[in-house]
Design an enzyme around this catalytic site. Structure first.
Site, PDB file in Angstrom:
ATOM      1  N   HIS A   1       8.376 -10.982  63.079  1.00  0.00           N
ATOM      2  CA  HIS A   1       9.475 -11.953  63.180  1.00  0.00           C
ATOM      3  C   HIS A   1      10.300 -12.034  61.898  1.00  0.00           C
ATOM      4  O   HIS A   1      11.518 -12.207  61.948  1.00  0.00           O
ATOM      5  CB  HIS A   1       8.931 -13.329  63.571  1.00  0.00           C
ATOM      6  CG  HIS A   1       8.440 -13.360  64.989  1.00  0.00           C
ATOM      7  ND1 HIS A   1       7.216 -13.869  65.357  1.00  0.00           N
ATOM      8  CD2 HIS A   1       9.013 -12.901  66.134  1.00  0.00           C
ATOM      9  CE1 HIS A   1       7.064 -13.741  66.675  1.00  0.00           C
ATOM     10  NE2 HIS A   1       8.127 -13.141  67.158  1.00  0.00           N
TER      11      HIS A   1
ATOM     12  N   GLN B   1       7.123 -11.404  85.468  1.00  0.00           N
ATOM     13  CA  GLN B   1       5.977 -10.749  84.830  1.00  0.00           C
ATOM     14  C   GLN B   1       4.748 -11.629  84.888  1.00  0.00           C
ATOM     15  O   GLN B   1       4.816 -12.784  85.303  1.00  0.00           O
ATOM     16  CB  GLN B   1       6.319 -10.472  83.360  1.00  0.00           C
ATOM     17  CG  GLN B   1       6.729 -11.741  82.610  1.00  0.00           C
ATOM     18  CD  GLN B   1       7.666 -11.479  81.445  1.00  0.00           C
ATOM     19  OE1 GLN B   1       7.764 -10.380  80.947  1.00  0.00           O
ATOM     20  NE2 GLN B   1       8.345 -12.523  80.993  1.00  0.00           N
TER      21      GLN B   1
ATOM     22  N   ASP C   1      15.121  -9.324  70.653  1.00  0.00           N
ATOM     23  CA  ASP C   1      13.662  -9.378  70.562  1.00  0.00           C
ATOM     24  C   ASP C   1      13.093  -9.117  71.952  1.00  0.00           C
ATOM     25  O   ASP C   1      12.580 -10.008  72.618  1.00  0.00           O
ATOM     26  CB  ASP C   1      13.234 -10.747  70.026  1.00  0.00           C
ATOM     27  CG  ASP C   1      11.733 -10.830  69.810  1.00  0.00           C
ATOM     28  OD1 ASP C   1      11.051  -9.789  69.913  1.00  0.00           O
ATOM     29  OD2 ASP C   1      11.235 -11.941  69.551  1.00  0.00           O
TER      30      ASP C   1
HETATM   31  N1  AG3 Z   1       8.533  -8.058  71.221  1.00  0.00           N
HETATM   32  C1  AG3 Z   1       7.783  -6.956  71.708  1.00  0.00           C
HETATM   33  C2  AG3 Z   1       7.573  -5.811  70.836  1.00  0.00           C
HETATM   34  C3  AG3 Z   1       6.965  -4.665  71.594  1.00  0.00           C
HETATM   35  C4  AG3 Z   1       5.492  -4.668  71.614  1.00  0.00           C
HETATM   36  N2  AG3 Z   1       5.027  -3.484  72.260  1.00  0.00           N
HETATM   37  C5  AG3 Z   1       3.741  -3.201  72.498  1.00  0.00           C
HETATM   38  N3  AG3 Z   1       2.792  -3.990  72.053  1.00  0.00           N
HETATM   39  N4  AG3 Z   1       3.447  -2.151  73.193  1.00  0.00           N
HETATM   40  C6  AG3 Z   1       7.699  -9.103  70.875  1.00  0.00           C
HETATM   41  C7  AG3 Z   1       8.209 -10.432  71.086  1.00  0.00           C
HETATM   42  C8  AG3 Z   1       7.838 -11.266  69.934  1.00  0.00           C
HETATM   43  N5  AG3 Z   1       8.727 -12.324  69.714  1.00  0.00           N
END
Ligand code: AG3
Length: 280
Positions: free
Chosen positions: A62, A31, A155
């Protein structure tokens, strides 16, 4: 000059954040990883143009990702975070006095490296001696684990690119096998306004793989809709009915800004439109 970063939250809705500087930008095999310095939200981690973390609201996400499963388990000792290379969930899980080990299984080392450098407060837990970092595919890693973790936290990014398989039933079943007899699983499952199909699929997967499945919610201002869901699977404990006394007693050891025993209990109280959505 005004510099703005925009995320297309849906095909027709955007969020724009005013930027002071681009601190880091790198294309990895998985990515594009960016760290932006913003005017109002502090620093921000962006993967493939999708906001993952901002310094100002990361605690909302979190803490709910980590403390709700950790407090659901009676005595969590070993935890696994799949994805989450920024370290935010690791930092929160390490606050639990019973935790002996937190493994972080992140596919892209560049995320860990960039967050250590530019988001040191989020990444703080990664240098704790109880944290072990595994740079590998979480799906393959979980498939080979048996009866090991008390808590598994998924996550992930949105279900695009490397994260797609983390939303499959096969992954939920593998996670159930990786968990101990009273293990607890949680995954971030997006917005009930905009991504109902994702949420419903996660729900079915959790129901197929665990004795108890439960949805809970919280607010994350910079994610689509702001109203975010988390899907939990549990082998023995019913997550939706925590013991208030046990929660209050254990909460005393864990310092938080979003999670509290009361927030924990109300997070399982769903507004009727969400309740009806998952009851279908
Ligand atoms: N995890 C991503 C959550 C999704 C966010 N989606 C979006 N903004 N369209 C986040 C990782 C954090 N530790």
């Amino acid at each position: 000059m005004q510099l703005w970063f925009s995320e297309d939250q849906t095909r027709h809705i955007r969020i724009s954040v005013r930027i002071k500087a681009v601190l880091h930008r790198e294309t990895t095999p998985y990515q594009e990883v960016m760290i932006l310095d913003t005017v109002e939200l502090g620093r921000m981690l962006v993967l493939d143009d999708i906001i993952q973390v901002t310094e100002h609201d990361e605690f909302c996400y979190h803490e709910m990702m980590s403390h709700v499963p950790a407090f659901t388990h009676p005595r969590p000792r070993r935890a696994l975070v799949v994805g989450g290379g920024d370290g935010g969930c690791v930092r929160e899980l390490l606050k639990h006095p019973t935790i002996e080990q937190v493994d972080l299984c992140e596919i892209d080392e560049a995320v860990v490296r960039a967050c250590r450098q530019y988001l040191p407060e989020v990444a703080a837990g990664l240098d704790d001696p109880r944290c072990r970092i595994l740079i590998q595919d979480g799906i393959a890693y979980v498939k080979d684990c048996r009866d090991h973790y008390d808590v598994v936290v998924v996550d992930s990014t949105d279900p695009i690119g490397p994260a797609v398989g983390l939303f499959d039933e096969a992954f939920y079943r593998a996670a159930a096998r990786a968990l101990t007899a009273d293990g607890v699983f949680v995954a971030q499952t997006e917005s009930p306004f905009f991504f109902q199909d994702i949420l419903l699929r996660a729900r079915r997967n959790a129901e197929a793989s665990f004795a108890h499945a439960a949805l809970y919610w919280g607010v994350v201002p910079t994610y689509p809709g702001g109203f975010w869901t988390y899907t939990m699977g549990s082998k023995t404990v019913d997550p939706a009915r925590p013991d208030p006394e046990a929660l209050a007693r254990r909460a005393a050891a864990v310092k938080t800004r979003y999670w509290s025993p009361e927030v924990h209990r109300q997070a399982f109280v769903l507004p009727p439109f969400v309740r009806d959505l998952v009851a279908r």
